[in-house]
Design a protein around this motif. Structure first.
Motif, PDB file in Angstrom:
ATOM      1  N   ILE A   1      44.044  30.586  45.412  1.00  0.00           N
ATOM      2  CA  ILE A   1      44.660  30.295  44.108  1.00  0.00           C
ATOM      3  C   ILE A   1      44.501  31.511  43.200  1.00  0.00           C
ATOM      4  O   ILE A   1      43.377  31.893  42.881  1.00  0.00           O
ATOM      5  CB  ILE A   1      43.998  29.071  43.451  1.00  0.00           C
ATOM      6  N   PRO A   2      45.591  32.144  42.774  1.00  0.00           N
ATOM      7  CA  PRO A   2      45.462  33.276  41.847  1.00  0.00           C
ATOM      8  C   PRO A   2      44.861  32.825  40.519  1.00  0.00           C
ATOM      9  O   PRO A   2      45.166  31.742  40.022  1.00  0.00           O
ATOM     10  CB  PRO A   2      46.911  33.745  41.652  1.00  0.00           C
ATOM     11  N   VAL A   3      43.997  33.665  39.951  1.00  0.00           N
ATOM     12  CA  VAL A   3      43.344  33.361  38.677  1.00  0.00           C
ATOM     13  C   VAL A   3      43.703  34.437  37.663  1.00  0.00           C
ATOM     14  O   VAL A   3      43.452  35.629  37.887  1.00  0.00           O
ATOM     15  CB  VAL A   3      41.809  33.282  38.834  1.00  0.00           C
ATOM     16  N   VAL A   4      44.289  34.019  36.537  1.00  0.00           N
ATOM     17  CA  VAL A   4      44.622  34.909  35.421  1.00  0.00           C
ATOM     18  C   VAL A   4      43.650  34.626  34.286  1.00  0.00           C
ATOM     19  O   VAL A   4      43.534  33.482  33.830  1.00  0.00           O
ATOM     20  CB  VAL A   4      46.071  34.695  34.946  1.00  0.00           C
ATOM     21  N   ASP A   5      42.935  35.640  33.842  1.00  0.00           N
ATOM     22  CA  ASP A   5      42.053  35.496  32.690  1.00  0.00           C
ATOM     23  C   ASP A   5      42.877  35.624  31.417  1.00  0.00           C
ATOM     24  O   ASP A   5      43.662  36.571  31.255  1.00  0.00           O
ATOM     25  CB  ASP A   5      40.968  36.571  32.721  1.00  0.00           C
TER      26      ASP A   5
ATOM     27  N   GLN B   1      52.095  44.003  35.944  1.00  0.00           N
ATOM     28  CA  GLN B   1      51.139  44.773  35.144  1.00  0.00           C
ATOM     29  C   GLN B   1      49.906  43.888  35.023  1.00  0.00           C
ATOM     30  O   GLN B   1      49.920  42.871  34.344  1.00  0.00           O
ATOM     31  CB  GLN B   1      51.739  45.106  33.784  1.00  0.00           C
ATOM     32  N   ARG B   2      48.794  44.287  35.662  1.00  0.00           N
ATOM     33  CA  ARG B   2      47.682  43.363  35.891  1.00  0.00           C
ATOM     34  C   ARG B   2      46.807  43.135  34.672  1.00  0.00           C
ATOM     35  O   ARG B   2      46.427  42.001  34.372  1.00  0.00           O
ATOM     36  CB  ARG B   2      46.807  43.867  37.043  1.00  0.00           C
ATOM     37  N   PHE B   3      46.425  44.185  33.962  1.00  0.00           N
ATOM     38  CA  PHE B   3      45.423  44.079  32.909  1.00  0.00           C
ATOM     39  C   PHE B   3      46.003  44.601  31.604  1.00  0.00           C
ATOM     40  O   PHE B   3      46.020  45.813  31.360  1.00  0.00           O
ATOM     41  CB  PHE B   3      44.161  44.835  33.308  1.00  0.00           C
TER      42      PHE B   3
ATOM     43  N   ASP C   1      53.636  34.380  32.395  1.00  0.00           N
ATOM     44  CA  ASP C   1      54.537  35.274  33.124  1.00  0.00           C
ATOM     45  C   ASP C   1      53.802  35.985  34.263  1.00  0.00           C
ATOM     46  O   ASP C   1      54.333  36.127  35.371  1.00  0.00           O
ATOM     47  CB  ASP C   1      55.142  36.298  32.156  1.00  0.00           C
ATOM     48  N   GLN C   2      52.553  36.426  33.996  1.00  0.00           N
ATOM     49  CA  GLN C   2      51.766  37.066  35.047  1.00  0.00           C
ATOM     50  C   GLN C   2      51.541  36.120  36.227  1.00  0.00           C
ATOM     51  O   GLN C   2      51.640  36.526  37.398  1.00  0.00           O
ATOM     52  CB  GLN C   2      50.414  37.532  34.498  1.00  0.00           C
ATOM     53  N   ALA C   3      51.202  34.856  35.927  1.00  0.00           N
ATOM     54  CA  ALA C   3      50.968  33.885  36.994  1.00  0.00           C
ATOM     55  C   ALA C   3      52.213  33.705  37.854  1.00  0.00           C
ATOM     56  O   ALA C   3      52.141  33.664  39.093  1.00  0.00           O
ATOM     57  CB  ALA C   3      50.530  32.547  36.388  1.00  0.00           C
ATOM     58  N   VAL C   4      53.362  33.617  37.212  1.00  0.00           N
ATOM     59  CA  VAL C   4      54.613  33.450  37.954  1.00  0.00           C
ATOM     60  C   VAL C   4      54.905  34.687  38.792  1.00  0.00           C
ATOM     61  O   VAL C   4      55.323  34.590  39.957  1.00  0.00           O
ATOM     62  CB  VAL C   4      55.763  33.130  36.993  1.00  0.00           C
TER      63      VAL C   4
ATOM     64  N   ALA D   1      44.771  38.890  37.459  1.00  0.00           N
ATOM     65  CA  ALA D   1      45.393  39.534  36.301  1.00  0.00           C
ATOM     66  C   ALA D   1      44.640  39.108  35.052  1.00  0.00           C
ATOM     67  O   ALA D   1      43.845  38.158  35.073  1.00  0.00           O
ATOM     68  CB  ALA D   1      46.873  39.158  36.195  1.00  0.00           C
ATOM     69  N   ARG D   2      44.896  39.809  33.949  1.00  0.00           N
ATOM     70  CA  ARG D   2      44.289  39.456  32.674  1.00  0.00           C
ATOM     71  C   ARG D   2      45.256  39.735  31.538  1.00  0.00           C
ATOM     72  O   ARG D   2      45.870  40.812  31.478  1.00  0.00           O
ATOM     73  CB  ARG D   2      42.997  40.238  32.444  1.00  0.00           C
TER      74      ARG D   2
END
Length: 347
Positions: free
Chosen positions: A133-137, A311-313, A299-302, A149-150
């Motif tokens: 499961i991807p995790v975005v902070d 663009q990760r961080f 948007d990062q999660a998608v 990503a953050r």
């Protein structure tokens, strides 16, 4: 909860594409090291109705309501599903852990996490990573090393800008400028970054911190801390802290007949601070444009789920706002519009 201020053009249409948007971009999730200026351009839509689980600290103040607004609007614009879970405050780590465990057990496509403590969720997030499961902070920061990503403004920047505002305001004075400083919850990574930024901003100046008081961002907690400092010192030149600190301080100073003695700054922005600046009870505050941070996280999660360029961080550029600079600032990046209510599900 504060009432909201309506301005023409404040609301964003659900279908509106909000980018390209000016951002900073870092190489690492902890925002250490160099950064570059860039722009963030969101996707037009999602390829399918991805299911994203979101954890946030609370919805007790307008800052997190604006984040909630950004999350919901972007999910609706892209066409994905969100389930949003509020821990109820920074003193409810156990509750957020339980929410995170429940979230992982449901096997969402992705998670967006605003942690109440920087290391408190690490065990659950490691489990999420093992399950793919991807995790975005989002905003608060975690020490978990497996982030995908953050999306976060750097609270160092906001506090640094607030500090420099004070330093420049009093650069010609030959006296110590006494500040009571209220950075927020002690175990929250963002409050520690704010503390570092404020200290760096006043270094070598005549601005001196006489009291640093950490605490949850509930109105009662911040009000009690301010009362204690004023009882101890009688008065200070400035109260500087969270948006809740600033709002509480305005009322307390008025009650104590200190409004002409002590000035107020916040180191991030919300509707109460906005009204205070307009009325002259609060001098200034930086905006980290938190509604945009929520939008970017979705948007990062998608992008992660669809294998799109990422663009990760990243984080929006922080802007210092006072009565003059408010005139050309788009409040929809920072505040929920009038009538918006906490929303926990987007289907």
């Amino acid at each position: 909860m504060s009432a909201f201020v309506w301005l023409p053009g404040h609301a964003i249409a659900e279908s509106a594409k909000w980018g390209p948007f000016p951002i900073y971009e870092w190489e690492t999730a902890d925002f250490d090291g160099p950064r570059k200026e860039s722009t963030y351009t969101p996707l037009d839509s999602a390829s399918e109705t991805w299911e994203i689980c979101v954890l946030i600290p609370h919805l007790k103040d307008a800052y997190w309501l604006a984040v909630n607004f950004g999350l919901v609007q972007e999910a609706e614009r892209l066409g994905v599903s969100l389930s949003i879970h509020s821990a109820g405050g920074y003193d409810h780590l156990d509750r957020q852990i339980a929410q995170a465990q429940d979230c992982v057990s449901r096997d969402p496509d992705a998670m967006i996490v605003s942690a109440v403590e920087e290391s408190g969720l690490n065990g659950v997030l490691e489990n999420a990573a093992r399950k793919g499961i991807p995790v975005v902070d989002l905003i608060n920061g975690v020490t978990f090393q497996g982030l995908s990503a953050r999306s976060a403004g750097d609270y160092y920047d906001g506090a640094f800008l607030a500090a420099r505002y004070l330093v420049e305001r009093h650069a010609s004075e030959d006296r110590d400028i006494l500040v009571a400083w209220f950075p927020g919850p002690k175990l929250a990574a963002w409050a520690q970054r704010g503390n570092q930024g404020f200290a760096a901003g006043i270094e070598g100046s005549n601005v001196m911190i006489v009291a640093t008081e950490y605490g949850d961002t509930g109105r009662q907690v911040q009000g009690d801390l301010i009362e204690q400092v004023l009882d101890r010192y009688g008065s200070v030149d400035y109260i500087v802290g969270t948006t809740v600190s600033a709002e509480a301080a305005a009322s307390i100073l008025r009650q104590k007949n200190l409004a002409d003695v002590t000035d107020i700054l916040a180191y991030y922005f919300g509707p109460g601070v906005y009204r205070g600046i307009r009325r002259g009870t609060i001098l200034a505050a930086p905006s980290d444009q938190q509604a945009i941070q929520g939008r970017i996280a979705v948007d990062q999660a998608v992008r992660l789920l669809q294998g799109a360029p990422l663009q990760r961080f990243v984080g929006p550029k922080v802007r210092m706002l006072d009565r003059d600079s408010l005139q050309d600032f788009d409040l929809s990046s920072t505040m929920a519009p009038i009538g918006f209510r906490p929303t926990f599900d987007v289907n």
